[in-house]
Motif scaffolding. Structure first.
Motif, short mmCIF file in Angstrom:
data_model
loop_
_atom_site.label_atom_id
_atom_site.label_comp_id
_atom_site.label_asym_id
_atom_site.label_seq_id
_atom_site.Cartn_x
_atom_site.Cartn_y
_atom_site.Cartn_z
N LEU A 1 -13.84 60.39 95.69
CA LEU A 1 -13.82 58.83 95.56
C LEU A 1 -13.05 57.94 96.57
N ASP A 2 -12.90 57.21 96.87
CA ASP A 2 -12.97 56.31 98.56
C ASP A 2 -11.77 55.87 97.83
N GLU A 3 -10.93 54.84 99.49
CA GLU A 3 -9.66 54.90 99.14
C GLU A 3 -9.33 53.60 97.98
N ASN A 4 -10.19 53.04 97.23
CA ASN A 4 -9.76 52.87 95.84
C ASN A 4 -9.77 53.64 95.12
N ARG A 5 -10.13 54.58 94.44
CA ARG A 5 -10.59 54.97 93.45
C ARG A 5 -11.19 54.61 92.93
N GLU A 6 -12.62 54.93 93.95
CA GLU A 6 -14.01 53.95 93.47
C GLU A 6 -14.92 55.43 93.95
N PRO A 7 -16.20 56.48 92.27
CA PRO A 7 -16.89 56.70 93.34
C PRO A 7 -18.13 56.72 94.76
N VAL A 8 -17.65 57.68 95.70
CA VAL A 8 -18.68 58.14 96.49
C VAL A 8 -20.07 58.45 96.24
N ASP A 9 -21.24 57.11 97.15
CA ASP A 9 -22.01 58.36 96.65
C ASP A 9 -23.10 58.38 98.16
N GLY A 10 -24.36 59.11 97.96
CA GLY A 10 -24.69 59.78 99.53
C GLY A 10 -23.69 60.41 100.14
N VAL A 11 -22.78 61.86 99.26
CA VAL A 11 -22.92 62.89 99.72
C VAL A 11 -23.08 63.67 99.08
N GLU A 12 -23.95 65.14 99.51
CA GLU A 12 -24.66 65.85 98.43
C GLU A 12 -22.77 67.43 98.81
N ILE A 13 -23.13 67.71 97.44
CA ILE A 13 -21.99 68.65 97.03
C ILE A 13 -22.71 69.85 96.74
N LEU A 14 -22.34 71.01 97.72
CA LEU A 14 -23.29 71.40 97.66
C LEU A 14 -22.94 72.89 97.17
N ASP A 15 -24.00 74.06 96.09
CA ASP A 15 -22.51 75.31 95.53
C ASP A 15 -22.57 76.34 96.59
N GLY A 16 -21.68 76.87 97.14
CA GLY A 16 -21.68 77.46 98.76
C GLY A 16 -20.80 76.57 99.56
N SER A 17 -20.78 77.56 100.57
CA SER A 17 -20.15 76.89 102.20
C SER A 17 -21.27 77.52 102.71
N GLY A 18 -22.90 77.98 102.93
CA GLY A 18 -23.45 78.64 103.95
C GLY A 18 -23.95 77.68 104.41
N GLU A 19 -24.32 76.66 103.89
CA GLU A 19 -25.58 75.43 104.82
C GLU A 19 -24.58 74.91 105.51
N ILE A 20 -23.12 75.00 105.63
CA ILE A 20 -22.37 74.10 106.44
C ILE A 20 -21.98 75.12 107.30
N SER A 21 -21.58 76.36 106.85
CA SER A 21 -21.27 76.87 108.58
C SER A 21 -21.18 79.03 107.49
N THR A 22 -20.97 79.64 108.50
CA THR A 22 -20.39 81.05 107.89
C THR A 22 -19.44 81.63 108.43
N GLY A 23 -18.52 80.51 109.40
CA GLY A 23 -17.49 80.76 109.73
C GLY A 23 -16.30 81.39 108.93
N ALA A 24 -16.58 80.38 107.64
CA ALA A 24 -15.45 80.31 107.22
C ALA A 24 -15.48 81.37 105.57
#
Length: 320
Positions: A224-247
């Motif tokens: 949600l954005d600052e007005n608590r409205e849904p944000v489009d265009g962000v992909e929610i990934l299962d797991g963090s491997g695509e983000i980093s292996t450092g976590a």
């Protein structure tokens, strides 16, 4: 494997009076109690407190109405008593700010506010976070926030301001520690960790009820954005491997059953890398422990940069 966010239908305490040792005998003869503070405000000037108007435009319905500082010279008052423990304590600067919160919306809101106390050159001397719960529509709530401990060598505080305000529907706000909602399930987010642009925020699920509670897989999120409205265009990934292996390595999602008193954790992982395009900042995340769970809105302030991705780790039972 990736998935998109699921759709969503939708206090006042005056500053303590510092006293000199010469005034102790007089103070001990009075009735009532007021705790003194060692040193002047910021740098620690001993003396009586004084209130100065410090009104400002504020932010999102929150504003400072006055700033209370210890005066430069002692001025003990009648009706005060001081103990030796208080004199040794020296744990508070005596600086405080009165504030008011006005809900101009149409539903009850819970506010989380960061106040900053500043010196004459606008340097930040202390930040304090306050949660004001269940402010009804059209209502105003007043309170006081204290600067707390300040180094003896710190410059004198001269001003307080509202630094940051987040507000969520009162029915979706994380409950206070030690409080169990009617559902018997408490959901919260921690302060997170950041290193070299990698961000990790933990989600916590506590079974504070009287029955076993089972979750499986990943928490369900709505950004949600600052007005608590849904944000489009962000992909929610299962797991963090695509983000980093450092976590740390991804774990396979599994069924987790929590007995009363047990907890589970999940995690949000992202990078704030900024390249071409406009950076995306998401102050609010609506979390459901599972599909039929009540939503809880947390405020991890996701600074996703231009990555367009958020990794989510599955629920796992927390170690005791």
């Amino acid at each position: 494997m990736s998935r998109l966010a699921f759709p969503r239908p939708a206090l006042a305490v005056t500053a303590p009076l510092p006293v000199s040792l010469a005034a102790i005998a007089l103070l001990l003869t009075g009735c009532g109690t007021e705790r003194p503070d060692a040193g002047r405000a910021g740098a620690g000037a001993a003396g009586a407190s004084s209130a100065a108007q410090a009104e400002d435009a504020g932010k999102d319905g929150v504003r400072i109405t006055s700033l209370t500082l210890p005066s430069a010279s002692p001025s003990p008052s009648r009706g005060l008593s001081v103990s030796a423990d208080d004199l040794d304590r020296g744990s508070d600067s005596g600086v405080s700010a009165a504030y008011e919160v006005t809900n101009r919306g149409g539903e009850a809101l819970t506010y989380t506010i960061v106040f900053t106390f500043m010196s004459g050159d606008s340097g930040a001397m202390a930040n304090q976070t306050v949660t004001v719960r269940d402010v009804g529509p059209g209502k105003t709530v007043r309170g006081t926030v204290r600067a707390g401990v300040l180094p003896p060598s710190a410059p004198r505080v001269t001003r307080a301001e509202v630094l940051e305000v987040t507000k969520v529907p009162a029915a979706e706000a994380p409950v206070e520690a030690g409080v169990c909602p009617a559902s018997g399930i408490r959901v919260s987010a921690d302060q997170g960790d950041a290193a070299m642009g990698l961000r990790v925020v933990g989600l916590h699920l506590d079974n504070c009820g009287t029955r076993a509670y089972t979750v499986e897989g990943y928490p369900l999120l709505e950004l949600l954005d600052e007005n608590r409205e849904p944000v489009d265009g962000v992909e929610i990934l299962d797991g963090s491997g695509e983000i980093s292996t450092g976590a740390g390595p991804d774990e396979q999602p599994r069924r987790v059953t929590l007995a009363p008193g047990e907890s589970a954790t999940a995690g949000l992982v992202w990078r704030n890398t900024t390249e071409s395009g406009a950076p995306v900042n998401i102050p609010y995340v609506k979390v459901r422990a599972k599909a039929d769970a009540d939503p809880v809105t947390v405020t991890p302030n996701l600074d996703l940069g231009t990555t367009g991705k958020l990794g989510v780790r599955p629920w796992k039972k927390a170690e005791r």
